[in-house]
Write an enzyme that holds these catalytic residues in place. Structure first.
Site, PDB file in Angstrom:
ATOM      1  N   HIS A 188       1.038  -1.208   0.070  1.00  5.44           N
ATOM      2  CA  HIS A 188      -0.080  -0.064  -0.046  1.00  5.44           C
ATOM      3  C   HIS A 188       1.040   1.082  -0.211  1.00  5.44           C
ATOM      4  CE1 HIS A 188      -3.835  -1.960   2.067  1.00  5.44           C
ATOM      5  NE2 HIS A 188      -3.949  -1.791   0.922  1.00  5.44           N
ATOM      6  N   CYS A 282      -2.280   2.721   9.141  1.00 12.76           N
ATOM      7  CA  CYS A 282      -3.359   1.760   8.577  1.00 12.76           C
ATOM      8  C   CYS A 282      -4.564   1.756   9.420  1.00 12.76           C
ATOM      9  CB  CYS A 282      -2.907   0.475   8.711  1.00 12.76           C
ATOM     10  SG  CYS A 282      -1.167   0.036   7.596  1.00 12.76           S
TER      11      CYS A 282
HETATM   12  N1  ARG Z   1      -3.887  -7.040   6.414  1.00 15.55           N
HETATM   13  C1  ARG Z   1      -4.319  -6.029   5.960  1.00 15.55           C
HETATM   14  C2  ARG Z   1      -4.352  -6.155   4.408  1.00 15.55           C
HETATM   15  O1  ARG Z   1      -3.540  -6.941   4.109  1.00 15.55           O
HETATM   16  C3  ARG Z   1      -3.649  -4.868   6.130  1.00 15.55           C
HETATM   17  C4  ARG Z   1      -3.821  -3.663   5.612  1.00 15.55           C
HETATM   18  C5  ARG Z   1      -2.943  -2.332   6.291  1.00 15.55           C
HETATM   19  N2  ARG Z   1      -3.411  -0.996   5.915  1.00 15.55           N
HETATM   20  C6  ARG Z   1      -3.017  -0.202   5.534  1.00 15.55           C
HETATM   21  N3  ARG Z   1      -3.305   0.957   5.147  1.00 15.55           N
HETATM   22  N4  ARG Z   1      -1.600  -0.243   4.858  1.00 15.55           N
HETATM   23  O2  ARG Z   1      -4.973  -5.843   3.657  1.00 15.55           O
END
Ligand code: ARG
Length: 289
Positions: A188, A282
């Protein structure tokens, strides 16, 4: 003032220009009451690992309280039992100028989270734009109100589709700059780039394609550059109010870098939530009027 009467005015101006001013923010978070690692959709997740959801809740509450103590407003979503990643509230939408551009998750395990976010925005009277394209909200979008008159940065390569960048530009009426992510650890945008204040970013160049690195260098010659150690410690996955920079306590190198750049690092322990592949940012969506 007497004390400053001998200080040349240009020096006074210099010190004022280096002072970082915080701005009151409104955030949305969701408790990790049902947090678990039952599937793996990023390299950090190991479904065999023990997860202590009570510890996760305590750490999460420490983050929430830190933001409240800094004077910010924090709304909370009700966590749902079958959505173990719902704690990562940044992924539910991207909000700019009072409009929430909704998320459409890539992985089926998280698809149902989008409806909970939509219901929140609609019940709170925000303008909500339903997405047609795959995008994971503020996980892959960042906003700088004072760079180039209001600029959106958007990541793609792992989750959000480039078509969603164009859709976000239509929904929000702000220019969107697309940046290709190339390292699966930084799947991300918010794991590799952060907004420190209304016009300043910090990022780890190695997470981006060569061309995206050039674009970032061109747009942000004064960026605070992070290194691989900072990024792997989730040091870029931070929340800044323009002065106070709330970040994972394991990211000590990053804390030193933001301090050297004139901000005040505020470390929080969020180690349990790293097991899901996320940290401070996150867990926090910013709601911008
Ligand atoms: N386990 C989640 C996923 O893989 C983690 C998300 C993390 N969020 C972020 N904004 N980077 O989607």
């Amino acid at each position: 003032m007497r004390l400053s009467s001998n200080i040349p005015p240009y020096l006074l101006l210099l010190s004022v220009s280096q002072h970082k001013f915080p701005r009151k923010r409104t955030y949305l978070m969701c408790s990790p009451k049902h947090f678990d690692v039952t599937y793996a959709i990023n390299p950090w997740m190991n479904p065999g690992a023990e997860v202590d959801s009570e510890l996760a809740v305590r750490q999460w509450d420490g983050l929430r309280q830190t933001l409240v103590d800094l004077g910010h407003t924090v709304h909370v979503l009700t966590p749902e039992p079958d959505l173990p990643d719902m704690v990562y509230a940044a992924n539910g939408a991207f909000v700019v100028d009072g409009t929430a551009y909704g998320a459409r998750f890539k992985h089926r395990q998280r698809v149902a989270e989008a409806a909970a976010h939509q219901a929140f925005y609609e019940s709170e009277g925000w303008r909500f734009v339903a997405p047609g394209e795959i995008n994971e909200g503020e996980g892959d979008f960042a906003y700088l109100p004072e760079a180039y008159g209001g600029l959106i940065l958007a990541g793609y390569g792992f989750r959000t589709e480039p078509a969603a960048h164009a859709e976000a530009q239509e929904a929000l009426g702000r220019p969107v700059v697309s940046l290709r992510l190339v390292d699966p650890h930084f799947y991300h945008l918010d794991t590799a780039l952060t907004v420190l204040d209304d016009r300043t970013v910090s990022y780890f160049p190695g997470a981006f394609s060569r061309s995206a690195q050039r674009v970032l260098a061109q747009l942000f010659p004064d960026a605070v550059l992070a290194d691989e150690t900072d990024a792997f410690a989730f040091g870029l996955n931070l929340v800044s109010d323009g002065r106070h920079v709330v970040l994972n306590s394991e990211a000590t190198g990053m804390a030193a870098k933001v301090e050297a750049a004139g901000y005040i690092p505020v470390p929080v322990d969020l180690a349990e939530l790293r097991k899901g592949g996320g940290s401070v940012k996150c867990c926090v969506a910013e709601l911008r009027r």
